[in-house]
Design an enzyme around this catalytic site. Structure first.
Site, PDB file in Angstrom:
ATOM      1  N   THR A  10       0.801  -1.226   0.000  1.00 32.45           N
ATOM      2  CA  THR A  10       0.000   0.000   0.000  1.00 32.45           C
ATOM      3  C   THR A  10       0.832   1.274   0.000  1.00 32.45           C
ATOM      4  O   THR A  10       0.307   2.356  -0.238  1.00 32.45           O
ATOM      5  CB  THR A  10      -0.945   0.035   1.214  1.00 32.45           C
ATOM      6  OG1 THR A  10      -0.164  -0.063   2.418  1.00 32.45           O
ATOM      7  CG2 THR A  10      -1.945  -1.112   1.152  1.00 32.45           C
ATOM      8  N   CYS A 147      18.082   4.589  -4.150  1.00 33.92           N
ATOM      9  CA  CYS A 147      17.642   5.225  -5.401  1.00 33.92           C
ATOM     10  C   CYS A 147      18.697   6.154  -6.003  1.00 33.92           C
ATOM     11  O   CYS A 147      18.910   6.161  -7.220  1.00 33.92           O
ATOM     12  CB  CYS A 147      16.328   5.977  -5.179  1.00 33.92           C
ATOM     13  SG  CYS A 147      16.300   7.009  -3.708  1.00 33.92           S
ATOM     14  N   GLN A 173      17.364  15.609  -4.598  1.00 35.95           N
ATOM     15  CA  GLN A 173      16.475  14.456  -4.574  1.00 35.95           C
ATOM     16  C   GLN A 173      15.013  14.837  -4.357  1.00 35.95           C
ATOM     17  O   GLN A 173      14.677  15.689  -3.542  1.00 35.95           O
ATOM     18  CB  GLN A 173      16.948  13.480  -3.493  1.00 35.95           C
ATOM     19  CG  GLN A 173      18.322  12.913  -3.821  1.00 35.95           C
ATOM     20  CD  GLN A 173      18.831  11.908  -2.817  1.00 35.95           C
ATOM     21  OE1 GLN A 173      20.019  11.906  -2.489  1.00 35.95           O
ATOM     22  NE2 GLN A 173      17.968  11.040  -2.327  1.00 35.95           N
ATOM     23  N   GLY A 177      10.924  10.373  -2.672  1.00 34.11           N
ATOM     24  CA  GLY A 177      11.875   9.441  -2.102  1.00 34.11           C
ATOM     25  C   GLY A 177      11.681   9.231  -0.610  1.00 34.11           C
ATOM     26  O   GLY A 177      12.174   8.253  -0.046  1.00 34.11           O
ATOM     27  N   GLU A 199      21.600   8.843   3.729  1.00 34.36           N
ATOM     28  CA  GLU A 199      21.684   8.794   2.263  1.00 34.36           C
ATOM     29  C   GLU A 199      23.120   8.861   1.776  1.00 34.36           C
ATOM     30  O   GLU A 199      23.536   8.133   0.868  1.00 34.36           O
ATOM     31  CB  GLU A 199      20.865   9.936   1.659  1.00 34.36           C
ATOM     32  CG  GLU A 199      20.532   9.775   0.195  1.00 34.36           C
ATOM     33  CD  GLU A 199      19.348   8.860  -0.041  1.00 34.36           C
ATOM     34  OE1 GLU A 199      19.014   8.625  -1.212  1.00 34.36           O
ATOM     35  OE2 GLU A 199      18.757   8.379   0.948  1.00 34.36           O
ATOM     36  N   ARG A 232      17.393  17.390  -0.312  1.00 28.87           N
ATOM     37  CA  ARG A 232      15.997  17.219  -0.719  1.00 28.87           C
ATOM     38  C   ARG A 232      15.516  18.534  -1.326  1.00 28.87           C
ATOM     39  O   ARG A 232      15.703  19.607  -0.747  1.00 28.87           O
ATOM     40  CB  ARG A 232      15.128  16.861   0.486  1.00 28.87           C
ATOM     41  CG  ARG A 232      13.716  16.432   0.119  1.00 28.87           C
ATOM     42  CD  ARG A 232      13.674  15.023  -0.456  1.00 28.87           C
ATOM     43  NE  ARG A 232      13.924  13.989   0.553  1.00 28.87           N
ATOM     44  CZ  ARG A 232      14.164  12.718   0.256  1.00 28.87           C
ATOM     45  NH1 ARG A 232      14.205  12.310  -1.010  1.00 28.87           N
ATOM     46  NH2 ARG A 232      14.380  11.826   1.206  1.00 28.87           N
ATOM     47  N   HIS A 239      15.348  12.101  -9.248  1.00 25.31           N
ATOM     48  CA  HIS A 239      16.560  12.513  -8.540  1.00 25.31           C
ATOM     49  C   HIS A 239      17.585  13.015  -9.559  1.00 25.31           C
ATOM     50  O   HIS A 239      17.905  12.315 -10.532  1.00 25.31           O
ATOM     51  CB  HIS A 239      17.161  11.335  -7.776  1.00 25.31           C
ATOM     52  CG  HIS A 239      16.413  10.946  -6.544  1.00 25.31           C
ATOM     53  ND1 HIS A 239      15.315  11.623  -6.085  1.00 25.31           N
ATOM     54  CD2 HIS A 239      16.645   9.929  -5.648  1.00 25.31           C
ATOM     55  CE1 HIS A 239      14.891  11.047  -4.963  1.00 25.31           C
ATOM     56  NE2 HIS A 239      15.672  10.017  -4.687  1.00 25.31           N
ATOM     57  N   ASN A 317      13.079   8.216  -9.398  1.00 23.89           N
ATOM     58  CA  ASN A 317      13.516   7.558  -8.171  1.00 23.89           C
ATOM     59  C   ASN A 317      12.629   6.415  -7.696  1.00 23.89           C
ATOM     60  O   ASN A 317      13.123   5.449  -7.112  1.00 23.89           O
ATOM     61  CB  ASN A 317      13.674   8.577  -7.045  1.00 23.89           C
ATOM     62  CG  ASN A 317      12.438   9.434  -6.841  1.00 23.89           C
ATOM     63  OD1 ASN A 317      12.077  10.216  -7.716  1.00 23.89           O
ATOM     64  ND2 ASN A 317      11.795   9.312  -5.699  1.00 23.89           N
ATOM     65  N   THR A 318      11.308   6.468  -7.933  1.00 22.45           N
ATOM     66  CA  THR A 318      10.477   5.358  -7.463  1.00 22.45           C
ATOM     67  C   THR A 318      10.284   4.277  -8.521  1.00 22.45           C
ATOM     68  O   THR A 318       9.797   3.193  -8.202  1.00 22.45           O
ATOM     69  CB  THR A 318       9.092   5.846  -6.974  1.00 22.45           C
ATOM     70  OG1 THR A 318       8.359   6.394  -8.068  1.00 22.45           O
ATOM     71  CG2 THR A 318       9.236   6.870  -5.869  1.00 22.45           C
TER      72      THR A 318
END
Length: 339
Positions: A10, A147, A173, A177, A199, A232, A239, A317-318
């Protein structure tokens, strides 16, 4: 068809797994696992679908099960989008129960017997699966990197024939993320956050294992150093990073390496036509909004190549950096006949 499941179905990465697997030509998505409070309910009723693609209705009626091997007996492989603190023990339980695990979690990445794989960079590291099986375990764990690490090592893949000892990288990024609830709106709007927990350490260690050499039953780290600074920025997906490599070769050779690059693998359904897209003429590319969906989100784009060697790399990134990376690893596992 190989029956597969998703752990943590989810969340942000879990939803990407569902999206990529809903109509996969090799994998049949039969099982979705989430928290105990969601167990027994249809996935379509409990998931808050937040991707910019339509919800795959053929998946909606699948009933969610608890995250345990006993609840997923009819699957051959699971994709893990679990948080690292939960993944450590849970992924081990699945592997011990004879189920293959392709994990996006950081928990097992640096373990000596577990492959940390980017198929275009180190497909031979899947040989560590045999090391796991030598212990008597029927299942196994294969991980993909962080990532930002994926973008960097893929962008460096065309340059591996050149000598370098020092890589420096500064990342910009995307907020996705951090997950759906990861960054508060008031924290990121009109702002850059110059710190992402752990990171930098991940980029500095994972890259050495990925670009290292498999010798016998272990990976010998690559002989270079990575220095990372991670930030970020208010971008939804994608990214971006500026990379410096101490390569002394003429720039024309570097450019030719990108133009001539061919990945060492082919024939995997999720693999894009271009694993690395090189922007040779456009001085202002790549850009996340324009280039993150190149190759259906699986292409890493490289541009602004300059003396030094300096360049900019960017990827989704995802997708490329998370769920897509795990799916590509699973396809390579099938191709190498480990399933």
């Amino acid at each position: 068809m190989i029956n597969v499941g998703v752990l943590g179905a989810t969340g942000a990465v879990g939803q990407r797994f569902v999206e990529l697997l809903a109509d996969h030509p090799w994998f049949k998505l039969t099982t979705l696992a989430a928290s105990d409070r969601s167990a027994g309910k249809p996935y379509g009723k409990i998931v808050k679908w937040r991707l910019d693609t339509p919800f795959p209705e053929n998946i909606g009626k699948i009933k969610v099960v608890p995250t345990s091997p006993s609840a997923m007996k009819n699957v051959d492989l699971v994709f893990s989008a679990l948080p690292a603190d939960i993944a450590t023990a849970t992924e081990t339980e699945f592997a011990d129960a004879g189920i293959a695990v392709c994990s996006n979690a950081s928990s097992h990445r640096m373990e000596p017997t577990i492959p940390l794989v980017v198929p275009e960079v180190n497909p031979e590291h899947l040989g560590l699966i045999d090391v796991q099986k030598d212990t008597g375990r029927d299942g196994f764990i294969v991980t993909n990197p962080n990532c930002s690490t994926i973008m960097m090592v893929t962008a460096l893949a065309p340059l591996r024939k050149f000598k370098f000892t020092d890589i420096r990288v500064a990342t910009m990024q995307a907020i996705s993320g951090a997950g759906f609830e990861g960054v508060a709106a008031m924290a990121i709007y009109d702002n850059v956050i110059p710190y992402i927990g752990k990171e930098e350490e991940k980029m500095e260690t994972e890259a050495l294992k990925i670009m290292g050499t498999l010798k016998g039953k272990k990976v010998v780290n690559a002989p270079f150093k990575v220095s990372a600074s991670c930030h970020r920025v208010p971008v939804i997906d994608g990214h971006t990073m500026a990379v410096w490599a101490d390569i002394k070769e003429p720039l024309a050779k570097i450019r030719k390496a990108y133009m001539d690059y061919k990945p060492p693998i082919k024939g995997l359904p999720t693999q894009p036509a271009e694993s690395v897209h090189f922007f040779d003429e456009e001085p202002d590319r790549p850009q996340p909004r324009l280039d993150r969906m190149r190759g259906r989100g699986m292409t890493v784009s490289v541009g602004r190549l300059r003396e030094g060697v300096r360049f900019v790399a960017m990827g989704h990134n995802t997708i490329r950096g998370a769920a897509g990376a795990s799916v590509l690893n699973a396809e390579l596992i099938v191709k190498k006949k480990y399933l």
